[in-house]
Design an enzyme around this catalytic site. Structure first.
Site, mmCIF file in Angstrom:
data_model
loop_
_atom_site.group_PDB
_atom_site.id
_atom_site.type_symbol
_atom_site.label_atom_id
_atom_site.label_comp_id
_atom_site.label_asym_id
_atom_site.label_seq_id
_atom_site.Cartn_x
_atom_site.Cartn_y
_atom_site.Cartn_z
ATOM 1 N N GLY A 251 0.806 -1.217 0.000
ATOM 2 C CA GLY A 251 0.000 0.000 0.000
ATOM 3 C C GLY A 251 0.836 1.263 0.000
ATOM 4 C CB SER A 252 -0.002 4.641 1.193
ATOM 5 O OG SER A 252 -1.164 4.744 0.391
ATOM 6 C CB THR A 253 4.443 1.509 3.428
ATOM 7 O OG1 THR A 253 4.276 0.313 2.659
ATOM 8 C CG2 THR A 253 3.543 1.447 4.649
ATOM 9 C CB ILE A 254 5.033 1.325 -2.045
ATOM 10 C CG1 ILE A 254 4.984 -0.115 -1.528
ATOM 11 C CG2 ILE A 254 5.850 1.392 -3.328
ATOM 12 C CD1 ILE A 254 6.329 -0.698 -1.147
ATOM 13 C CE LYS A 255 0.024 6.626 -2.120
ATOM 14 N NZ LYS A 255 -1.202 7.209 -1.553
#
Length: 570
Positions: free
Chosen positions: A291-295
């Site tokens: 999810g958004s941790t990859i951002k």
């Protein structure tokens, strides 16, 4: 003259009679001696035959009892945490065996044993007792009470042999890290298997694994912190009615794993359910769309490329449509966003535009450089291989920019995040102690130190003003990034089934530790509440830091509260 002749004749006759009598005596005595010698020879032969038979039977029994089934279990070294607390050790235990040749009535033996061992396999045991073998195992690793109760039965033809078995004092505290051994004390998972692969198995095979010569194996984990981590994820799993949860605490400077847990887990002292599919180590053996941790990595990639600065702006006023995909923001601002705003508002559109600046090949290369798409190199055997599209197209790059379309393990997500925080050095994780000098020797510079400085600022800013507010712990300057990923159900992303994560570091002025939590399919804590990462994964991290920071040697400091150290944009 005649008288003289008669006298000599009489003497001759007497002499002759004497010779005859003496000869008779010698003849009779010789025969007697012969009979005695023959009798003695017969007895010696009989005794020699008996002795030979006894020796033969002794060797036969020795061969029967020294086969693979009765082999004595080998010693293993203790496993201890970084402070010397015992995590695994050998203990002596009794195992029950039988000598079928001495068993008169197998049915009676089974009937008596079933009083103590009600789960005994009757048919299998019967065949063993009727086999006529010299030695068979009936039950390995009895409890002291079971041994005593069986002894009280007084069954001829059975006995006990002392063996070694593995005992884990911490029980369920760290089963996925320490691992397991089989019935013969051989490592089959976790660090137990790693130790065997490093040469212990060879020592055991050659009989050189002597307990007094085996030094304890010291791990990097801190048992106190390990207990806290497992306790917090267990509570969260129950509180949010999730199917699983996990967390890791990683030293950002050395790559040492200080604690890591995944629930549901199992009790290594009674691992009957250890191989159930829902009890795998999700932190290293499971891959997920993070999810958004990859951002975090998308923004770092854009900044490190030199094509984007902290002052760059990206149009997030309208959704992006590519093919059949339409990219929207969860809580869109409907305007142009700066890089810090893209990060703290977790904009899918802004992240997609950051990736577009770098390009498809540059995006893929960066994620491989950060280790997110490579199989992780560490001592733990249970490590999954990340997945990515076989051929990257623009739609893949755009969706991967905000965490959909690629899968990796939570542990290597934390490892890559450490590089974002520690000045740009990627360090393979280890479950063994490692000095700073040793870490520097294996570290790879993957991003510019300036990029790392900017990411530290963004992490702290997000905890103060963005989605990471619930990860705040007064005095410890926490920073981090939320990640709420929709799970695929029946081939489609579901808006109601989520895999949540929170990726954090502390203290943000000089991050020493990375803390990553995950929670799988959480439900709202209360009716009417949401179930996003900021509401469940972030509090897990906050609780872990609050309880363990002092144990990790991080002192609270309050002069920096409510002040994000803004990095220079130049």
């Amino acid at each position: 003259m005649m008288k003289l002749w008669r006298k000599r004749a009489s003497e001759a006759e007497a002499s002759t009679a004497s010779i005859v009598v003496d000869g008779a005596r010698k003849s009779t005595g010789g025969r007697a001696r012969t009979r005695v010698v023959m009798t003695m020879a017969v007895f010696f032969g009989i005794y020699a035959t008996i002795a030979g038979r006894l020796v033969y039977l002794g060797f036969e029994d020795a061969e029967a009892s020294s086969g693979p089934e009765s082999r004595i279990t080998a010693s293993r070294p203790d496993i201890v945490d970084r402070n010397g607390e015992v995590l695994a050790t050998d203990i002596k235990t009794a195992s029950l065996f039988a000598e079928p040749r001495r068993i008169v009535d197998p049915n009676e033996v089974i009937e008596k044993l079933s009083l103590v061992l009600p789960d005994i396999q009757v048919e299998q045991t019967y065949h063993k007792l009727k086999s006529g073998a010299g030695f068979v195992w009936l039950r390995r690793q009895l409890t002291p009470k079971q041994q005593n109760d069986i002894m009280q039965l007084g069954i001829p033809g059975i006995g006990f042999r002392t063996e070694k078995r593995r005992f884990y004092p911490g029980g369920e505290t760290a089963p996925h890290i320490v691992g397991l051994t089989n019935i013969d004390n051989k490592g089959i998972s976790g660090l137990e298997k790693y130790i065997d692969d490093q040469g212990l198995a060879d020592l055991q095979a050659t009989g050189l694994a002597v307990a007094t010569d085996l030094k304890p194996v010291r791990l990097s984990i801190d048992l106190r912190v390990q207990h806290i981590v497992r306790d917090e994820i267990s509570r969260a799993m129950e509180k949010y009615h999730a199917i699983a949860a996990g967390a890791v605490v990683l030293n950002a400077k050395t790559g040492e794993v200080m604690a890591m847990a995944s629930v549901p887990d199992y009790d290594p002292n009674n691992p009957y359910n250890a191989h159930d599919k829902d009890r795998l180590n999700r932190m290293s053996a499971g891959t997920y769309e993070m999810g958004s941790t990859i951002k975090s990595f998308t923004t770092a990639m854009a900044l490190d490329s030199g094509k984007v600065t902290m002052e760059s702006r990206f149009d997030a006023s309208r959704p992006i449509t590519i093919g059949r995909q339409t990219i929207r923001d969860f809580h869109g601002k409907g305007r142009v966003l700066t890089v810090p705003e893209v990060f703290i508002y977790s904009s899918n559109i802004g992240s997609a535009r950051e990736a577009d600046v770098v390009g498809i090949e540059g995006h893929r290369e960066f994620l491989h450089r950060m280790g997110l798409l490579e199989r992780m190199n560490t001592e733990l055997p249970e490590v999954a291989r990340p997945s990515e599209p076989k051929v990257w197209k623009k739609v893949h790059s755009i969706t991967i920019a905000f965490g959909h379309g690629m899968s990796t393990t939570p542990l290597q997500t934390a490892v890559a995040a450490a590089a974002l925080m520690n000045g740009g050095k990627l360090i393979d994780p280890t479950f063994l102690p490692r000095t700073q000098e040793q870490a520097d020797a294996v570290a790879k510079q993957v991003i510019d130190p300036k990029t790392s400085e900017n990411m530290r600022y963004l992490y702290r800013l997000n905890a103060e003003k963005g989605s990471g507010k619930r990860a705040e712990v007064p005095g410890y300057r926490v920073g981090g990034k939320t990640g709420t990923a929709e799970k695929v159900v029946n081939g489609r992303y579901s808006s109601t089934v989520r895999f949540n994560a929170f990726l954090a570091a502390f203290p943000m002025d000089d991050p020493q530790y990375i803390v990553l939590s995950i929670i799988d399919e959480p439900k709202p804590e209360k009716p009417g509440m949401g179930a996003t990462s900021g509401l469940n994964a972030a509090p897990i991290v906050a609780n872990i830091i609050r309880r363990s920071a002092s144990l990790l040697g991080v002192k609270p400091e309050f002069s920096h509260e409510s002040k994000a150290t803004l990095a220079s944009y130049q």
